[in-house]
Design an enzyme around this catalytic site. Structure first.
Site, short mmCIF file in Angstrom:
data_model
loop_
_atom_site.label_atom_id
_atom_site.label_comp_id
_atom_site.label_asym_id
_atom_site.label_seq_id
_atom_site.Cartn_x
_atom_site.Cartn_y
_atom_site.Cartn_z
CE1 TYR A 90 4.47 -7.18 -11.50
CE2 TYR A 90 3.81 -5.41 -10.03
CZ TYR A 90 4.29 -6.69 -10.23
OH TYR A 90 4.58 -7.48 -9.13
CG ASP A 149 5.83 -1.88 0.60
OD1 ASP A 149 5.65 -1.55 1.78
OD2 ASP A 149 6.14 -3.04 0.26
CG HIS A 370 12.65 -1.35 -8.94
ND1 HIS A 370 12.43 -1.42 -7.59
CD2 HIS A 370 13.17 -0.13 -9.16
CE1 HIS A 370 12.80 -0.29 -7.02
NE2 HIS A 370 13.25 0.51 -7.96
CE1 TYR A 451 1.49 -10.28 -7.76
CE2 TYR A 451 -0.74 -9.44 -7.89
CZ TYR A 451 0.58 -9.27 -7.52
OH TYR A 451 0.98 -8.10 -6.93
NE ARG A 452 0.41 -5.47 -10.33
CZ ARG A 452 0.46 -4.70 -9.26
NH1 ARG A 452 0.55 -5.23 -8.05
NH2 ARG A 452 0.42 -3.39 -9.37
C1 LIG Z 1 9.40 -0.22 -4.98
C2 LIG Z 1 8.03 -0.68 -5.41
C3 LIG Z 1 7.14 -1.13 -4.44
C4 LIG Z 1 5.86 -1.56 -4.82
N1 LIG Z 1 5.02 -2.02 -3.84
C5 LIG Z 1 3.81 -2.49 -4.19
C6 LIG Z 1 2.93 -3.02 -3.21
O1 LIG Z 1 3.23 -3.02 -2.01
N2 LIG Z 1 1.73 -3.49 -3.62
C7 LIG Z 1 1.35 -3.46 -4.93
O2 LIG Z 1 0.24 -3.88 -5.25
N3 LIG Z 1 2.16 -2.96 -5.87
C8 LIG Z 1 3.38 -2.48 -5.55
N4 LIG Z 1 4.20 -1.98 -6.53
C9 LIG Z 1 3.75 -1.99 -7.93
C10 LIG Z 1 3.06 -0.67 -8.38
O3 LIG Z 1 3.95 0.41 -8.22
C11 LIG Z 1 1.78 -0.35 -7.61
O4 LIG Z 1 0.86 -1.41 -7.66
C12 LIG Z 1 1.04 0.92 -8.09
O5 LIG Z 1 0.06 1.29 -7.15
C13 LIG Z 1 0.34 0.75 -9.43
O6 LIG Z 1 0.17 2.01 -10.02
P1 LIG Z 1 -1.21 2.80 -10.07
O7 LIG Z 1 -1.92 2.52 -8.79
O8 LIG Z 1 -0.91 4.22 -10.39
O9 LIG Z 1 -2.00 2.07 -11.22
P2 LIG Z 1 -2.13 2.50 -12.75
O10 LIG Z 1 -0.78 2.52 -13.36
O11 LIG Z 1 -2.94 3.72 -12.85
O12 LIG Z 1 -2.99 1.31 -13.29
C14 LIG Z 1 -2.49 0.00 -13.43
C15 LIG Z 1 -3.20 -0.67 -14.61
O13 LIG Z 1 -4.58 -0.87 -14.29
C16 LIG Z 1 -5.40 -0.58 -15.42
N5 LIG Z 1 -6.22 0.59 -15.08
C17 LIG Z 1 -5.84 1.63 -14.32
N6 LIG Z 1 -6.85 2.48 -14.15
C18 LIG Z 1 -7.89 1.98 -14.83
C19 LIG Z 1 -9.22 2.41 -15.01
N7 LIG Z 1 -9.66 3.53 -14.43
N8 LIG Z 1 -10.05 1.66 -15.78
C20 LIG Z 1 -9.61 0.51 -16.35
N9 LIG Z 1 -8.35 0.04 -16.19
C21 LIG Z 1 -7.50 0.77 -15.44
C22 LIG Z 1 -4.48 -0.33 -16.58
O14 LIG Z 1 -4.26 -1.54 -17.25
C23 LIG Z 1 -3.20 0.14 -15.90
O15 LIG Z 1 -2.05 -0.13 -16.65
C24 LIG Z 1 5.48 -1.53 -6.18
C25 LIG Z 1 6.38 -1.07 -7.15
C26 LIG Z 1 7.64 -0.65 -6.77
C27 LIG Z 1 8.57 -0.15 -7.83
#
Ligand SMILES: Cc1cc2nc3c(=O)[nH]c(=O)nc-3n(C[C@H](O)[C@H](O)[C@H](O)COP(=O)(O)OP(=O)(O)OC[C@H]3O[C@@H](n4cnc5c(N)ncnc54)[C@H](O)[C@@H]3O)c2cc1C
Length: 505
Positions: A90, A149, A370, A451-452
């Site tokens: 995303y 995951d 992906h 949803y995203r």
């Molecule tokens: C193989 C694979 C498996 C995955 N499995 C899952 C799964 O099981 N469930 C799932 O939900 N996702 C999954 N994902 C998607 C994603 O990798 C995860 O959701 C991941 O946890 C998101 O990254 P992050 O938590 O570091 O968020 P970040 O990248 O830090 O944040 C995401 C977004 O939230 C906003 N944001 C972040 N922090 C703040 C802040 N402090 N204040 C305001 N806005 C903010 C920004 O817009 C940012 O771009 C998967 C992806 C892959 C490739």
């Protein structure tokens, strides 16, 4: 050469970077293009500069975040926040608006509180699932987190994106309780009961007196969250990791209907994940088989041993009544950390890992791109089968292979299909992203929307929410203009552009 964002002059960007450096120190300002490559979206074409940032800042406190926001306002420099920035598929850490300055919150990574009696933690944005798990173990192991995951993401970033996990607490946005937020003018807000100084219900009661503003900061560009309360699950006596296996769409529809019934009567309280194309061999290792017709459903039961046995008996009887469905479970004492040996067993127990990025499993090894397409619909067998078949036929039309993930909530189904590609190959990467746009339009025609979504398609997805002459977008823009008149926070996030950039970038 520095990438200057649309609407900002090079001189203003230079002055802002100097002011950020004076405020944070030079070690906390990354401007070198080679160092910034770490924050690219790893799933875009490798040579693309479409979503490059101009710099990344590493604040360590709420006060520093406030100072950063004030400087950005002064010079009209757009900011883009991430917590861990692992939002891969995303957009990763990359900004929607090219040239934005990244606010990287990885160094704000303290678990501020673990409350075992009330089952919550208070975390800063840089806290990863691995860190939360460790902190809960260090506090005695009586609390389990719901986790996605992959363990390297952040609790706050994932939850703000409406991320999902697999225990009864799997709808992560709902676990947030009491946010601290830096608003676009640099002032500080505490949501919910935290709006009152010293309020003792800040992390235990989700609403406020009057309107509750927590939801304003989810998938939005209206603030920077600097800490949050997050609810976790009490350790049960026993935990059973369960699977159902079957083949074909007819069985899929029946299994979905059966699981919905078991979720609505609360026999199953975890959030089941159904997969096609991702298989587990006899040693518990995962492998991809996108052409396969086999489906697996994973879900879990938690509670006292006698209760789990009784629930499993009901689940087994219900699912085995469907022709061709095989059901199995493995039961663990809840203090057993090593027994849950494979990914499904660990993730539903809240033990984070990185198994799904195992390069050995992926078609292009470590660099594999992906792209996830994630529309949401009702959790009924007929609806699920219809849209799963449509999505599959669209991938076939585009010549892309995909694995299906189907994530069930009691009333809704998230259809998360993934296609894999080689981001070193420009044509292949473009074809996958172009195909996605087609998927969005085709499912919109039958009432579905993601949803995203990724950076490339935020405007397109927002466009589908057209009810009342885009009443939702107009409201979001009104709020955006009121709170962020200079349009400095994450322009374009979720298709919400500030007034100054609404004519295009
Ligand atoms: C193989 C694979 C498996 C995955 N499995 C899952 C799964 O099981 N469930 C799932 O939900 N996702 C999954 N994902 C998607 C994603 O990798 C995860 O959701 C991941 O946890 C998101 O990254 P992050 O938590 O570091 O968020 P970040 O990248 O830090 O944040 C995401 C977004 O939230 C906003 N944001 C972040 N922090 C703040 C802040 N402090 N204040 C305001 N806005 C903010 C920004 O817009 C940012 O771009 C998967 C992806 C892959 C490739």
């Amino acid at each position: 050469m520095t990438t200057v964002p649309h609407g900002t002059t090079p001189a203003a960007l230079d002055k802002a970077l100097a002011a950020f450096t004076a405020e944070l120190g030079s070690d906390a300002v990354i401007g070198e293009p080679s160092a910034l490559r770490e924050f690219r979206d790893p799933y875009t074409y490798l040579e693309s500069d479409e979503f490059d940032a101009s710099a990344a800042l590493l604040p360590t406190s709420t006060e520093q975040v406030q100072a950063v926001v004030r400087i950005a306002n002064e010079y009209g420099v757009p900011l883009s926040t991430f917590s861990q920035g692992r939002n891969n598929t995303y957009g990763g850490s990359a900004p929607r608006l090219r040239g934005s300055v990244l606010v990287n919150l990885r160094n704000m990574n303290k678990v501020l509180e673990v409350n075992t009696d009330l089952a919550y933690a208070v975390v800063e944005p840089g806290v990863r699932w691995f860190d939360l798990f460790d902190a809960l173990q260090a506090a005695g192991g009586d609390l389990w987190p719901s986790i996605p995951d992959l363990g390297w993401g952040s609790v706050i970033g994932n939850s703000l994106e409406y991320g999902i996990g697999y225990t009864p607490y799997g709808d992560h946005a709902r676990n947030l309780c009491g946010l601290e937020v830096v608003l676009p003018d640099g002032s500080l807000l505490r949501t919910g009961m935290g709006a009152m100084d010293g309020n003792v219900a800040r992390h235990v009661y989700p609403h406020s007196f009057g309107p509750s503003f927590g939801g304003l900061f989810q998938q939005s560009n209206l603030g920077i969250v600097t800490n949050a309360g997050w609810w976790v699950m009490r350790r049960p006596e026993t935990y059973a990791s369960c699977w159902a296996r079957f083949r074909g769409y007819d069985a899929l529809g029946k299994v979905v209907d059966a699981l919905r019934g078991l979720m609505l009567d609360r026999t199953i309280e975890s959030l089941p994940l159904l997969n096609r194309g991702l298989e587990i061999d006899e040693n518990g290792a995962m492998f991809l088989d996108p052409e396969g017709e086999g489906w697996s459903a994973r879900f879990a039961l938690y509670g006292r041993a006698a209760m789990v046995d009784a629930q499993y008996a009901v689940v087994e009887e219900t699912l085995r009544a469907i022709p061709g469905v095989e059901v199995l479970r493995r039961t663990f004492d809840s203090t057993d950390l090593t027994g849950p040996a494979n990914h499904d067993e660990r993730v539903q127990r809240g033990i984070p890992d990185m198994d799904l990025l195992d390069p050995g499993m992926l078609p292009y090894g470590e660099v594999t791109g992906h792209l996830d397409f994630s529309p949401v619909g009702p959790n009924t067998g007929d609806a699920v089968v219809r849209v799963e078949q449509l999505i599959r036929s669209l991938y076939v039309r585009h010549g892309h292979v995909q694995v299906n993930g189907l994530y069930l909530m009691p009333r809704s189904a998230l259809h998360i299909s993934t296609t894999f590609f080689d981001p070193r190959d420009e044509e292949q990467t473009r074809s996958v992203y172009d195909g996605y746009a087609d998927l969005v339009r085709e499912v919109a025609a039958i009432g579905y929307a993601p949803y995203r979504t990724n950076l490339q398609h935020m405007d397109l997805v927002a466009e589908q929410f057209g009810f009342g002459d885009h009443a939702q977008r107009r409201l979001a823009e009104t709020i955006k203009d009121a709170l962020d008149p200079n349009g400095i926070l994450a322009p374009g996030k979720s298709g919400i552009w500030p007034r100054r950039l609404r004519d295009g970038v």
